[in-house]
Design a protein around this motif. Structure first.
Motif, PDB file in Angstrom:
ATOM      1  N   LEU A 175      11.678   9.369  -1.767  1.00 46.51           N
ATOM      2  CA  LEU A 175      10.265   9.734  -1.823  1.00 46.51           C
ATOM      3  C   LEU A 175      10.106  11.172  -1.363  1.00 46.51           C
ATOM      4  CD1 LEU A 175       8.598   6.560  -0.274  1.00 46.51           C
ATOM      5  CD2 LEU A 175       9.045   7.070  -2.663  1.00 46.51           C
ATOM      6  N   GLY A 194       0.094   7.165  -5.493  1.00 43.27           N
ATOM      7  CA  GLY A 194       1.492   6.872  -5.794  1.00 43.27           C
ATOM      8  C   GLY A 194       2.398   7.782  -4.998  1.00 43.27           C
ATOM      9  N   TRP A 195       3.649   7.827  -5.397  1.00 38.79           N
ATOM     10  CA  TRP A 195       4.647   8.666  -4.742  1.00 38.79           C
ATOM     11  C   TRP A 195       5.424   9.451  -5.774  1.00 38.79           C
ATOM     12  CZ3 TRP A 195       5.095   9.844   0.200  1.00 38.79           C
ATOM     13  CH2 TRP A 195       4.466   9.012   1.140  1.00 38.79           C
ATOM     14  N   THR A 236       0.819  -1.207   0.000  1.00 41.03           N
ATOM     15  CA  THR A 236       0.000   0.000   0.000  1.00 41.03           C
ATOM     16  C   THR A 236       0.851   1.255   0.000  1.00 41.03           C
ATOM     17  OG1 THR A 236      -0.116   0.184   2.406  1.00 41.03           O
ATOM     18  CG2 THR A 236      -1.782  -1.226   1.315  1.00 41.03           C
ATOM     19  N   HIS A 237       0.193   2.329  -0.321  1.00 37.81           N
ATOM     20  CA  HIS A 237       0.822   3.656  -0.294  1.00 37.81           C
ATOM     21  C   HIS A 237       1.365   3.958   1.096  1.00 37.81           C
ATOM     22  CE1 HIS A 237       0.737   8.073   0.075  1.00 37.81           C
ATOM     23  NE2 HIS A 237       1.160   8.029  -1.171  1.00 37.81           N
ATOM     24  N   HIS A 243       3.958   3.998  -8.709  1.00 38.54           N
ATOM     25  CA  HIS A 243       3.056   3.218  -7.865  1.00 38.54           C
ATOM     26  C   HIS A 243       3.884   2.552  -6.760  1.00 38.54           C
ATOM     27  CE1 HIS A 243       0.291   0.085  -6.576  1.00 38.54           C
ATOM     28  NE2 HIS A 243      -0.666   0.772  -7.177  1.00 38.54           N
ATOM     29  N   PRO A 244       3.341   2.385  -5.551  1.00 38.95           N
ATOM     30  CA  PRO A 244       4.104   1.771  -4.453  1.00 38.95           C
ATOM     31  C   PRO A 244       4.620   0.362  -4.765  1.00 38.95           C
ATOM     32  CG  PRO A 244       2.113   2.781  -3.601  1.00 38.95           C
ATOM     33  CD  PRO A 244       2.031   2.863  -5.096  1.00 38.95           C
ATOM     34  N   ARG A 245       3.922  -0.414  -5.594  1.00 36.33           N
ATOM     35  CA  ARG A 245       4.390  -1.781  -5.852  1.00 36.33           C
ATOM     36  C   ARG A 245       5.693  -1.818  -6.634  1.00 36.33           C
ATOM     37  NH1 ARG A 245      -0.628  -2.384  -8.302  1.00 36.33           N
ATOM     38  NH2 ARG A 245      -0.632  -1.705 -10.452  1.00 36.33           N
ATOM     39  N   CYS A 302       9.551  -5.653   2.075  1.00 31.66           N
ATOM     40  CA  CYS A 302      10.464  -5.358   0.968  1.00 31.66           C
ATOM     41  C   CYS A 302      11.542  -6.429   0.841  1.00 31.66           C
ATOM     42  CB  CYS A 302      11.085  -3.976   1.138  1.00 31.66           C
ATOM     43  SG  CYS A 302       9.898  -2.636   0.820  1.00 31.66           S
ATOM     44  N   HIS A 322       2.701   2.117   3.212  1.00 30.69           N
ATOM     45  CA  HIS A 322       3.906   1.369   3.571  1.00 30.69           C
ATOM     46  C   HIS A 322       5.144   2.276   3.535  1.00 30.69           C
ATOM     47  CE1 HIS A 322       6.549  -2.145   3.876  1.00 30.69           C
ATOM     48  NE2 HIS A 322       7.276  -1.590   2.924  1.00 30.69           N
ATOM     49  N   PHE A 323       5.082   3.331   2.723  1.00 29.01           N
ATOM     50  CA  PHE A 323       6.218   4.239   2.549  1.00 29.01           C
ATOM     51  C   PHE A 323       5.913   5.595   3.171  1.00 29.01           C
ATOM     52  CE2 PHE A 323       6.322   1.181  -0.921  1.00 29.01           C
ATOM     53  CZ  PHE A 323       7.622   0.719  -0.823  1.00 29.01           C
TER      54      PHE A 323
END
Length: 141
Positions: free
Chosen positions: A52, A65-66, A24-25, A82-84, A96, A27-28
């Motif tokens: 980021l 996204g980032w 998910t977004h 996208h986070p993935r 990760c 996560h970062f």
């Protein structure tokens, strides 16, 4: 993004994990250092390391996204991803690390014994500065 090295004659190599990665977004966090894996160099995975900067809508996937900053500059110093597509570089988080190990298991044996840099051809950058995985490209963008 800096100029991408030439793609190997064997690329694009199927990416068995990224399109289905469930990350998910949240996560970062802004300030995290991440890498976008792009291929193999010798016996290691390689990619672009970035920081980021801020949350940003990722139009190709219609998801959060980032915004990323590539400190080395090049044609694109800032992209949205996208986070993935992202893997923590400075932080050893379990999610990760599991993804990284799975990518190593899937790719490194395929290119064992080859020392050149192999770009697997998974990503393109749109005119809007959005990094897009080939599995996420819609309508030929």
């Amino acid at each position: 993004m800096p100029d991408t090295p030439p793609t190997s004659a064997f690329a694009p190599t199927p990416d068995p994990l990224t399109p289905e990665r469930d990350i998910t977004h949240a996560h970062f966090r802004a300030g995290d250092t991440v890498v976008v894996l792009k291929g193999v160099a010798g016996n290691e995975l390689w990619g672009d390391a970035m920081r980021l900067v801020a949350p940003s809508w990722h139009t190709p996937t219609d998801e959060n996204g980032w915004r990323l900053r590539n400190a080395t500059g090049g044609a694109r110093s800032y992209v949205t991803a996208h986070p993935r597509y992202l893997v923590h570089l400075a932080r050893r988080c379990p999610d990760c690390l599991i993804y990284l190990r799975a990518m190593e298991d899937a790719l490194l044996p395929r290119y064992a014994g080859r020392n050149e840099l192999i770009n697997c051809g998974w990503y393109t950058t749109t005119a809007l500065g959005e990094l897009v995985h080939i599995a996420d490209v819609r309508g030929g963008r």
